[in-house]
Design a protein around this motif. Structure first.
Motif: not given
Length: 72
Positions: A13-20, A22-41
């Motif tokens: 997510k950080t890599a995309l936020e840093d490089s993108c 200008k996209w104005n597209t919401p970026i979430f980890t999968i965990g954040e999106f499903i309400g489990k912000p500490d989860m990582a795939i």
């Protein structure tokens, strides 16, 4: 173009936020999106077959929560 970007890890997510910014597209980890912000795939890159299988199982389980949210 994308309406939403979901990443497997906070690092992705950080890599995309840093490089993108200008996209104005919401970026979430999968965990954040499903309400489990500490989860990582688990990122299987470079791993053996069992690591890829474990990643698949995690993603499959998450899809059961992602799909209904996207359908709304």
């Amino acid at each position: 173009e994308a309406d939403l970007i979901l990443t497997m890890t906070k690092g992705h997510k950080t890599a995309l936020e840093d490089s993108c910014e200008k996209w104005n597209t919401p970026i979430f980890t999968i965990g954040e999106f499903i309400g489990k912000p500490d989860m990582a795939i688990l990122d299987p890159f470079g791993g053996d077959l069992e690591i890829y299988r474990a990643c698949f199982r995690q993603l499959k389980q998450c899809m059961e929560e992602i799909v209904p949210k996207l359908a709304k």
